[in-house]
Scaffold this motif. Sequence first.
Motif, short mmCIF file in Angstrom:
data_model
loop_
_atom_site.label_atom_id
_atom_site.label_comp_id
_atom_site.label_asym_id
_atom_site.label_seq_id
_atom_site.Cartn_x
_atom_site.Cartn_y
_atom_site.Cartn_z
N ASP A 204 -12.15 7.40 15.25
CA ASP A 204 -11.68 6.39 16.19
C ASP A 204 -12.40 5.06 16.01
N THR A 205 -13.69 5.13 15.72
CA THR A 205 -14.50 3.90 15.64
C THR A 205 -14.59 3.31 14.23
N LEU A 206 -14.06 4.01 13.24
CA LEU A 206 -14.16 3.53 11.87
C LEU A 206 -13.48 2.18 11.66
N PRO A 207 -12.24 1.95 12.13
CA PRO A 207 -11.63 0.63 11.93
C PRO A 207 -12.46 -0.50 12.54
N ARG A 208 -13.02 -0.28 13.73
CA ARG A 208 -13.85 -1.30 14.36
C ARG A 208 -15.11 -1.57 13.56
N ARG A 209 -15.66 -0.51 13.00
CA ARG A 209 -16.88 -0.66 12.20
C ARG A 209 -16.62 -1.49 10.95
N VAL A 210 -15.46 -1.27 10.33
CA VAL A 210 -15.10 -2.06 9.16
C VAL A 210 -14.87 -3.52 9.55
N LYS A 211 -14.19 -3.73 10.65
CA LYS A 211 -13.92 -5.10 11.09
C LYS A 211 -15.21 -5.83 11.45
N ASP A 212 -16.14 -5.12 12.10
CA ASP A 212 -17.42 -5.73 12.44
C ASP A 212 -18.17 -6.15 11.17
N TRP A 213 -18.09 -5.30 10.15
CA TRP A 213 -18.74 -5.65 8.88
C TRP A 213 -18.10 -6.89 8.27
N GLN A 214 -16.78 -6.97 8.31
CA GLN A 214 -16.09 -8.13 7.74
C GLN A 214 -16.49 -9.41 8.47
N GLU A 215 -16.54 -9.34 9.79
CA GLU A 215 -16.89 -10.54 10.57
C GLU A 215 -18.34 -10.94 10.36
N LYS A 216 -19.20 -9.98 10.19
CA LYS A 216 -20.63 -10.27 10.00
C LYS A 216 -20.90 -10.85 8.63
N THR A 217 -20.21 -10.35 7.61
CA THR A 217 -20.49 -10.76 6.23
C THR A 217 -19.58 -11.89 5.75
N GLY A 218 -18.46 -12.09 6.43
CA GLY A 218 -17.53 -13.12 6.00
C GLY A 218 -16.50 -12.65 4.99
N TYR A 219 -16.51 -11.36 4.65
CA TYR A 219 -15.55 -10.83 3.69
C TYR A 219 -14.25 -10.44 4.40
N THR A 220 -13.71 -11.39 5.15
CA THR A 220 -12.53 -11.09 5.96
C THR A 220 -11.26 -10.99 5.12
N GLN A 221 -11.28 -11.50 3.89
CA GLN A 221 -10.10 -11.44 3.04
C GLN A 221 -9.98 -10.13 2.28
N MET A 222 -11.06 -9.32 2.30
CA MET A 222 -10.97 -8.03 1.62
C MET A 222 -10.05 -7.10 2.40
N ASN A 223 -9.11 -6.49 1.69
CA ASN A 223 -8.18 -5.55 2.29
C ASN A 223 -8.80 -4.15 2.23
N VAL A 224 -9.22 -3.63 3.37
CA VAL A 224 -9.80 -2.29 3.43
C VAL A 224 -8.77 -1.36 4.06
N ARG A 225 -8.22 -0.48 3.26
CA ARG A 225 -7.20 0.46 3.73
C ARG A 225 -7.86 1.82 3.98
N ILE A 226 -7.83 2.26 5.19
CA ILE A 226 -8.48 3.53 5.56
C ILE A 226 -7.47 4.66 5.42
N ALA A 227 -7.79 5.62 4.56
CA ALA A 227 -6.94 6.80 4.38
C ALA A 227 -7.11 7.74 5.57
N GLY A 228 -6.20 8.67 5.71
CA GLY A 228 -6.28 9.65 6.79
C GLY A 228 -7.36 10.69 6.54
N HIS A 229 -7.82 11.31 7.61
CA HIS A 229 -8.76 12.42 7.47
C HIS A 229 -7.99 13.68 7.06
N LEU A 230 -8.70 14.75 6.76
CA LEU A 230 -8.07 15.96 6.22
C LEU A 230 -7.08 16.56 7.22
N GLY A 231 -7.53 16.77 8.46
CA GLY A 231 -6.65 17.26 9.51
C GLY A 231 -5.97 18.58 9.18
N LEU A 232 -4.67 18.63 9.47
CA LEU A 232 -3.90 19.86 9.29
C LEU A 232 -3.13 19.87 7.98
#
Length: 249
Positions: A204-232
């Motif tokens: 749940d918190t992974l997208p926010r963590r990536v966004k916080d990193w982008q805002e802190k470092t300035g790498y806002t143009q990097m496209n970070v695509r988060i794949a799904g977890h293993l699940g079912l």
Amino acid sequence: MNTALLFIGHGTRKQHGIDEFRRFVSAVEERVGEPIRAAHAFLELQDPDIVTGITSLTAEGARHIVCIPLFLFSAGHMLHDIPMQLEAAQNMYPSLQLTLSQSYGTEPLLLEALVYRIRETEICLTDESVGLLLLGRGNRDHNAQAAFAGVAHRLAQTFGKEPFVGYLAGTGRQLEDTLTEMAQAGYRTVVLAPFLWFSGWLTDTLPRRVKDWQEKTGYTQMNVRIAGHLGLHPAVVACVANRVRGYLT
């Protein structure tokens, strides 16, 4: 039937994670294809706990309980926390036979599911501007980290590209440090593959963590695509069901 199964989950405060765990257990039971006596329990954060789960199965007449921990690697929880609870149960029921199954992270069928989740992003990994980041929960066990490195090696063989490795916690290179390294290396797109079994606070918190990193470092143009977890994923269900059948023969 004197042999019973106890499926053990980590536990989470997120109801959707608990629901997913229960659906997974139901899917495994259906995949096994024969009647089994089973219950589930959680290591922490949710009820029932492991001792309570064992107690319920003994009350139903079980003489042998196979504990199936749905964990990826044998680190602190598998090596210490779960065995401590099993020891407590054994002291309560001296004649009960308890068997603890192994973790699943190095099973080929789980790698199959991980590869599928990566390909679901529909991002071409052969593009030189695209990097792959294998993300683990993290732990402090050297053997578990070596096993995780083995998963990274197998991904490299599958995709022909060495993945970067990062962790959400524990020792080892943190997610944010790995993203920074990839950005500095010139990657414009990153496929972030979380090697996590169930949804919960971490997913749940992974997208926010990536966004916080982008805002802190300035790498806002990097496209970070988060794949799904293993699940079912069916391969994961099949992997656990295959092991369960082995205990029932």
